[in-house]
Write a protein that holds these residues in place. Structure first.
Motif, PDB file in Angstrom:
ATOM      1  N   LYS A 226      53.998 -31.601  45.377  1.00  0.00           N
ATOM      2  CA  LYS A 226      54.955 -31.270  46.460  1.00  0.00           C
ATOM      3  C   LYS A 226      55.582 -30.088  46.075  1.00  0.00           C
ATOM      4  CE  LYS A 226      55.544 -35.679  48.410  1.00  0.00           C
ATOM      5  NZ  LYS A 226      55.430 -35.676  49.870  1.00  0.00           N
ATOM      6  N   ASP A 228      57.909 -26.873  47.376  1.00  0.00           N
ATOM      7  CA  ASP A 228      59.220 -26.509  48.498  1.00  0.00           C
ATOM      8  C   ASP A 228      59.531 -25.219  48.393  1.00  0.00           C
ATOM      9  OD1 ASP A 228      59.823 -29.431  49.461  1.00  0.00           O
ATOM     10  OD2 ASP A 228      59.888 -29.700  47.391  1.00  0.00           O
ATOM     11  N   TYR A 229      59.826 -24.669  49.507  1.00  0.00           N
ATOM     12  CA  TYR A 229      60.468 -23.360  49.678  1.00  0.00           C
ATOM     13  C   TYR A 229      61.711 -23.423  50.520  1.00  0.00           C
ATOM     14  CZ  TYR A 229      56.143 -21.921  47.491  1.00  0.00           C
ATOM     15  OH  TYR A 229      55.044 -21.788  46.734  1.00  0.00           O
ATOM     16  N   GLY A 352      56.494 -26.692  53.152  1.00  0.00           N
ATOM     17  CA  GLY A 352      55.881 -27.314  51.990  1.00  0.00           C
ATOM     18  C   GLY A 352      56.385 -28.803  51.719  1.00  0.00           C
ATOM     19  N   GLU A 357      47.745 -28.394  53.324  1.00  0.00           N
ATOM     20  CA  GLU A 357      48.326 -27.395  54.511  1.00  0.00           C
ATOM     21  C   GLU A 357      49.338 -28.292  55.366  1.00  0.00           C
ATOM     22  OE1 GLU A 357      46.084 -25.223  52.313  1.00  0.00           O
ATOM     23  OE2 GLU A 357      45.302 -27.000  52.972  1.00  0.00           O
ATOM     24  N   LEU A 359      52.622 -29.717  57.091  1.00  0.00           N
ATOM     25  CA  LEU A 359      53.767 -29.346  57.059  1.00  0.00           C
ATOM     26  C   LEU A 359      54.955 -30.380  57.629  1.00  0.00           C
ATOM     27  CD1 LEU A 359      53.544 -25.553  58.206  1.00  0.00           C
ATOM     28  CD2 LEU A 359      53.932 -26.295  56.157  1.00  0.00           C
ATOM     29  N   PHE A 461      52.169 -20.318  48.114  1.00  0.00           N
ATOM     30  CA  PHE A 461      52.258 -21.582  48.750  1.00  0.00           C
ATOM     31  C   PHE A 461      51.482 -22.390  47.956  1.00  0.00           C
ATOM     32  CE2 PHE A 461      50.868 -24.719  51.723  1.00  0.00           C
ATOM     33  CZ  PHE A 461      52.172 -25.132  52.072  1.00  0.00           C
ATOM     34  N   GLN A 463      50.750 -25.299  47.309  1.00  0.00           N
ATOM     35  CA  GLN A 463      49.883 -26.711  47.861  1.00  0.00           C
ATOM     36  C   GLN A 463      48.693 -26.149  48.710  1.00  0.00           C
ATOM     37  OE1 GLN A 463      53.819 -28.292  49.986  1.00  0.00           O
ATOM     38  NE2 GLN A 463      52.749 -30.125  49.828  1.00  0.00           N
TER      39      GLN A 463
END
Length: 785
Positions: A226, A228-229, A352, A357, A359, A461, A463
């Motif tokens: 996992k 995160d942004y 993320g 992919e 969301l 990204f 992930q």
């Protein structure tokens, strides 16, 4: 130097070097081209007032599309209608839209094709020019106003064709979540109403007073899959702490689902796109308030000379029929390069946090128990309600999201002989996360993905996978080469984990080669297999695949609720098979004739019904059956030329490891591709080791990337590189010894061009009894003409 996300391993084999004193169903095929009924021509130097002939081409694809529509040239066709794209940049200011009105007919196709011998580019970006030195600072600045055609928001800058690193802080651990009762929050999880927070506290001295806080993003990784942004709202001081307020509702959604596990305050966080962190070569920063962009050049780099681009247009091509009964059909794109697509969603919200992919939903609070999953990272080429669309011989690169995306009602799609590289997300994304109950006409189905290269995904990204399926039926994925993906190489997951769903399943995954999946392992992305399936995909088979040099422990992974699948004739090198015991009852996962050199495979979730297994070998003694599987995996011979279309091959990967200064390396070299090798310790300070790479040719314009392993926070490795000078009959330093004080990749570009046929990598430590560990060594250069 700050951590660098963008540098990665590339090439046929990934150099994963550990040093410890020693360097330790529906199957369409490519056929003969059909007769051509009409031909038209589009050129970047053309005019839409022209006639569309080779001598007088049009300027836009819209003109060609509209001409075909308005004159009914695609009705009752007797041959293909071909639109030839001449070489050069076909700059887009909006998506190119095709509908069912643009379909082929009578078994013939409407084809958008590269003119023979030329390389047209559908460019969704805009060049950044006029860079000037920012006073005495080491970085340069340029204007990127919307009034001049630039996007209000973008996450990528490409300098000299390569993705630059967004300015980034060092990792900082938080001290607490915090909540201000005066700030209205979305609802917390009813089971944990106490977990209602506005953001995270950090030690005050660790967080500067950042310029344009709302442009900054907080980056975070946890539990192996996992990332995160988070967008920022504000930073304020509270005593000895800085309070970072994060945008809602998605921060609360993440807390509702995973607080304390995959999202906790004491994890490590990084601040992205912060002007105050623009302190290392290769970094850049975008100030949306002033419409300016900043770039810190690499040593010897002239940004005006090498060129820079940013993405503008989101979704370069949309092919969309009006409905499941009025589909856009029989359309082909052939030989076209697509690049510089934008992705605007991260401008205003978190991305993320889920898996691959997938969301979070846009509006998750209709149900307070909603688990957050609700959509997908978009592709730049999108298909909805289509039938018989083909993509052949194209290149999809330098994208701010994914490549080709097959959405609702996309059926009978063929993706063959394409190259996908330098993407934010997967090269191919098929199926919708939330359409698990879709009817047959709306299902994404009958897909052929064959003889493609997918590489270099996920630098911004983490992930990102290579090929990602969600809720599809009858997909053939065969003879593809997938490598250097941030997360999994191949991923399939259905959204209804625990129930069988009509029309989901029957994936055929065969004769593929995958390596260096989870390339962001050193950043904490590791929980998954290079080949991964989750949930019930009945009728699926995985056979004759070769996975090697994977940076996580599992090469093949059959995970939760797997059901009615087969795993036969696969080879797993430097990694194990995992047939999870979390299978659907009764057990119906079958396997046979699999080979591995790992002794710790998980086998409880499979029935070995033919020859037992998996067969474990040692010392590289692969039997003939395994070697045959290795040899037959990857691209078929007529597609081998695609390898040359991927730039920046790691020269070290193809080099001969010809010499060293330690006899113990003879045994260690057998394990050079084993990232987990951390054996041996230095007995004294400045213990020095080196290894020689013979490049097989004369190269110059070098860039070296090195990354030390994540062994110990106290470990400091020094490194240098030498070149062989034939004229001086001696080894000459290209760069002097310098320290690595981070586990992130470090880049060095010599200030002057030097040419050589061989290089030596030297490493040493500064701690008595301390380890020397090199996770990765990457060399790029240009063949000397």
């Amino acid at each position: 130097m700050r951590p660098t996300i963008s540098t990665r391993r590339t090439g046929i084999l990934a150099i994963l070097v550990a040093l410890a004193v020693a360097l330790a169903g529906f199957v369409p095929v490519d056929g003969a081209r059909a007769a051509v009924q009409h031909s038209f021509y589009v050129s970047p130097t053309g005019s839409d007032s022209n006639s569309g002939t080779a001598a007088a081409p049009w300027a836009t694809l819209e003109k060609a599309r509209n001409h075909i529509r308005q004159n009914n040239l695609n009705d009752n066709m007797t041959g293909d209608v071909v639109v030839y794209l001449r070489g050069g940049r076909h700059v887009r200011t909006a998506p190119f839209d095709l509908t069912d009105a643009d379909s082929g007919s009578n078994g013939f196709r409407v084809v958008y094709r590269a003119y023979p011998g030329e390389a047209p580019i559908m460019d969704g970006g805009k060049a950044v020019t006029g860079w000037t030195r920012a006073g005495s600072a080491p970085y340069y600045v340029a204007d990127v106003p919307e009034s001049a055609g630039y996007a209000d928001y973008f996450r990528q800058l490409y300098v000299g064709g390569k993705r630059a690193q967004l300015a980034m802080s060092e990792g900082i651990a938080g001290t607490a979540f915090w909540n201000d009762p005066a700030i209205p929050n979305p609802p917390a999880n009813p089971d944990r109403p106490d977990r209602s927070y506005d953001g995270i506290e950090f030690p005050a001295g660790s967080v500067p007073d950042y310029t344009n806080v709302t442009d900054v993003r907080l980056f975070h990784i946890a539990i192996g899959f996992k990332a995160d942004y988070f967008p920022l709202v504000d930073i304020s001081t509270s005593g000895a702490y800085k309070r970072v307020q994060l945008a809602q509702p998605h921060f609360q959604v993440r807390l509702n689902r995973d607080a304390g596990d995959s999202l906790n305050f004491d994890h490590t966080y990084y601040f992205l796109n912060a002007f105050e962190e623009l302190d290392a070569p290769g970094e850049w920063y975008h100030n949306r308030a002033t419409d300016k962009i900043y770039y810190y050049p690499l040593p010897g780099e002239d940004v005006n000379a090498v060129g820079a681009h940013v993405p503008v247009v989101e979704s370069l091509v949309n092919i969309k029929g009006r409905s499941t009964t009025a589909k856009a059909r029989d359309i082909t794109f052939d030989g076209v390069t697509f690049e510089h697509g934008n992705w605007l969603l991260p401008r205003d919200r978190h991305i993320g946090g889920t898996q691959a992919e997938a969301l979070y939903a846009d509006d998750p609070f209709n149900d307070p128990n909603y688990d957050g999953y609700g959509g997908e990272v978009p592709g730049q080429i999108r298909l909805t309600n289509t039938n018989g669309v083909m993509f052949t011989n194209n290149t999809v690169r330098k994208m701010g999201s994914g490549g080709i995306q097959l959405l609702d009602g996309a059926e009978n799609t063929t993706i063959t002989g394409n190259v996908f590289h330098n993407l934010t997300a997967a090269g191919i994304i098929a199926g919708r996360w939330m359409d698990v109950r879709a009817g047959s006409a709306a299902r994404t189905k009958n897909i052929v993905i064959r003889n493609n290269i997918v590489t270099d995904t996920g630098d911004d990204f983490f992930q990102a996978t290579g090929i990602s399926l969600m809720n599809t039926y009858n997909a053939e994925i065969s003879h593809n080469l997938v490598y250097d993906t941030a997360y999994m190489g191949f991923h399939q997951r259905k959204s209804d984990e625990f129930n069988l769903v009509d029309g989901v399943g029957k994936t055929t995954f065969s004769h593929n080669e995958l390596y260096n999946a989870t390339a962001k392992h050193t950043w904490g992305m590791y929980d998954g297999g290079a080949v991964y399936t989750f949930g019930a995909w009945p009728g699926s088979s995985f056979s004759h695949n070769y996975v090697h040099d994977h940076t996580s422990s599992s090469n093949f992974y059959s995970d939760n609720q797997s059901y009615q699948t087969r795993w036969d004739y696969n080879v797993s090198q430097d990694g194990r098979f995992d047939w999870s015991n979390r299978y659907r009852q009764p057990l119906s996962v079958y396997a046979s004739h699999n080979h591995t050199d790992a002794s710790n495979s998980t086998t409880s979730g499979a029935i070995f019904d033919r020859d037992g297994g998996p067969h474990v070998i040692s010392d590289g003694a692969w039997p003939a059956e395994a070697r045959s599987i290795m040899d037959s995996a990857s691209l078929q011979s007529s597609y081998e030329h695609l390898r040359s279309k991927v730039p920046a091959t790691n020269l070290a990967n193809a080099a001969t490891l010809s010499d060293s200064n330690r006899s113990t390396w003879d045994s260690s070299l057998k394990k050079l591709f084993d990232e987990t090798l951390h054996t041996g310790e230095a007995s004294a300070e400045q213990s020095e080791a080196w290894v020689q790479f013979d490049l097989g040719g004369d190269y110059n314009a070098f860039t070296f990337t090195i990354q030390q392993d994540n062994c110990c926070t106290w470990m400091i490795t020094h490194w240098k590189v030498q070149r062989w000078s034939a004229s001086q009959n001696a080894w000459i330093d290209i760069m002097p010894y310098q320290a690595i004080n981070t586990t992130a990749p470090v880049v060095y570009k010599p200030p002057t061009h030097v040419a050589t046929t061989s290089i030596r990598l030297f490493v040493q430590n500064t701690n008595t009894g301390g380890k020397i560990g090199v996770q990765e060594f990457n060399v790029t250069g240009e063949a000397k003409g």
